[in-house]
Design a protein around this motif. Structure first.
Motif, PDB file in Angstrom:
ATOM      1  N   LYS A  89    -125.347  45.213 -88.900  1.00  0.00           N
ATOM      2  CA  LYS A  89    -124.332  45.342 -87.844  1.00  0.00           C
ATOM      3  C   LYS A  89    -123.003  45.788 -88.437  1.00  0.00           C
ATOM      4  O   LYS A  89    -122.567  45.256 -89.458  1.00  0.00           O
TER       5      LYS A  89
ATOM      6  N   GLY B 240    -115.880  40.457 -79.022  1.00  0.00           N
ATOM      7  CA  GLY B 240    -116.538  40.106 -80.280  1.00  0.00           C
ATOM      8  C   GLY B 240    -118.044  39.979 -80.136  1.00  0.00           C
ATOM      9  O   GLY B 240    -118.738  39.564 -81.069  1.00  0.00           O
TER      10      GLY B 240
ATOM     11  N   ASP C 270    -121.516  40.872 -82.544  1.00  0.00           N
ATOM     12  CA  ASP C 270    -122.139  39.969 -83.521  1.00  0.00           C
ATOM     13  C   ASP C 270    -123.342  39.284 -82.878  1.00  0.00           C
ATOM     14  O   ASP C 270    -124.407  39.150 -83.476  1.00  0.00           O
TER      15      ASP C 270
HETATM   16 MG    MG Z   1    -115.975  41.504 -84.472  1.00  0.00          MG
END
Ligand code: MG
Ligand code: ASP
Length: 424
Positions: A7, A158, A161
């Motif tokens: 990632k 975010g 992730d």
């Molecule tokens: Mg991030």
């Protein structure tokens, strides 16, 4: 041969040169014979720009949010990742690597209906597994999935992730590598404590505490997911030379491994120090001490989605009255005071006081379970520096201490060194 999910966060794909550099990281693993799926974020700053556009757009009356239609918010903000997955596929193809982009809906990654903060419910990994078996690299847009209404849903800021860990679990990857702009997880914030050390390994539970308490390396939800599905997750840097020695090491790549505690042989008592700024303390004075007061206070706060953290209760000498003190994020103080005001009669308090600008400093380590005196060490060290403690909470693997904001850095440094975490 292994199956690896890689990632790359926003700063790792910030421009075309960085994307080329990411392609070299991917090529290294492909050349080693591994099956690879890649998850990408939007180019850094892109999601903020997209969110800004939505917020600046004319408001829709009667939409399912007071500001704008959350489904259209998702349609706009999910586009950042679509761009990166296409660009990285092109960069890989230019290096003669068979690669194909995938949007959340194409896999599909099924989510619930909470547009803007959706949770992943199910991922069908079959197609991707088949193609990886044929030597094709799947380049997947993070942060997005398909809601039950058949519309794009995003996972909250975010969230890529979480996409990566969920995909790693779905395709039963041997490893999930989270490439970012730091080279691992540190014992504390190196900007505050230059002596902070990079951890080789950290247990899921510890990482969960670190991430919840302000260490911003990973989205909290991704750590929960990694813990539940036991996904071995590496935090590592995309800014190192992709072909430097050791970068392709299958078992010990450079970075921090987040793993099951059983895998950590030399367990220290304390693993790290985290801190969370902008905490506020609210005190209700002279409450009647009777069954139901706590429910009367915290029920309405929960219904208003106010996240209450530390709770301290004091009882007067004759046992008839009590004071209740608790913390909330500074940004929620006004809302909390309003809710408490609306419920004043039901709760039955005398006055409400509040103080903002506080900091919560936490000592974290699963070794605490089997060691006594960890808290006493912290209290003594802080006392020696003249730092006043306003509230304390503990769990099996964590001690959290509330202090005045201006003492935050001193407290973090003091705790970091008193547990012997400083590198020498
Ligand atoms: Mg991030
Ligand atoms: N691009 C999204 C964000 O900025 C998701 C992510 O980067 O993880 O929040």
């Amino acid at each position: 041969m292994a199956r690896i999910v890689m990632k790359f966060g926003g700063t790792s794909v910030a421009d075309l040169d960085r994307i080329k550099n990411v392609a070299r990281h991917v090529k290294r693993e492909v050349d080693a014979g591994h099956e690879v799926a890649v998850v990408v974020s939007a180019m850094s700053g892109k999601t903020n720009e997209l969110v800004g556009w939505v917020q600046g757009a004319p408001k829709v009356v009667g939409a399912n949010s007071p500001f704008y239609d959350a489904r259209e918010y998702d349609a706009v903000v999910a586009s950042g990742e679509q761009v990166t997955s296409g660009l990285l596929s092109i960069a890989l193809q230019a290096m003669d690597i068979n690669a194909r982009s995938w949007q959340g809906w194409q896999i599909p990654i099924r989510t619930d209906n909470a547009h803007g903060a959706a949770r992943i419910l199910e991922i069908d990994g079959a197609d991707i597994i088949k193609r990886m078996g044929e030597g094709q690299v799947a380049v997947i847009s993070g942060f997005q999935g398909l809601g039950p209404d058949n519309r794009i849903a995003t996972l909250g800021r975010g969230g890529s992730d979480t996409s990566a860990v969920a995909i790693a679990a779905a395709v039963k990857a041997d490893r999930c590598d989270i490439y970012t702009d730091v080279d691992g997880v540190y014992t504390t914030d190196p900007r505050i404590v230059p002596q902070a050390r990079r951890l080789k390994k950290i247990a899921f539970e510890e990482m969960l505490e670190m991430a919840s308490l302000g260490a911003k390396v990973l989205q909290v939800r991704s750590v929960e997911l990694a813990m539940v599905h036991k996904v071995r997750t590496f935090v590592r840097s995309s800014f190192e030379d992709p072909d430097a020695p050791g970068m392709g090491d299958l078992l010990n790549p450079p970075g921090t491994l987040i793993c099951d505690e059983d895998e950590i042989v030399e367990q220290e008592v304390v693993t790290g120090i985290a801190y969370a700024k902008d905490e506020a303390q609210i005190s209700l004075r002279r409450l009647a001490d009777r069954p139901g007061v706590s429910a009367a206070i915290f029920g309405p706060l929960a219904e208003s989605h106010i996240n209450v953290d530390m709770i301290v209760q004091n009882i007067s000498e004759d046992g008839s009255k009590t004071d209740m003190t608790f913390t909330v994020p500074s940004g929620d103080v006004e809302k909390a005071i309003k809710v408490l005001g609306e419920n004043k009669e039901k709760i039955g308090y005398d006055v409400v006081q509040n103080e903002s600008g506080l900091v919560k400093v936490s000592v974290i380590g699963i070794g605490m379970r089997s060691h006594a005196g960890v808290a006493a060490t912290a209290f003594k060290a802080l006392a020696e520096k003249g730092i006043n403690i306003k509230a304390i909470t503990t769990s099996e693997i964590k001690i959290s201490i509330l202090i005045d904001g201006p003492y935050a850095e001193l407290a973090v440094r003091t705790l970091h060194s008193c547990y012997g975490l400083d590198k020498n």
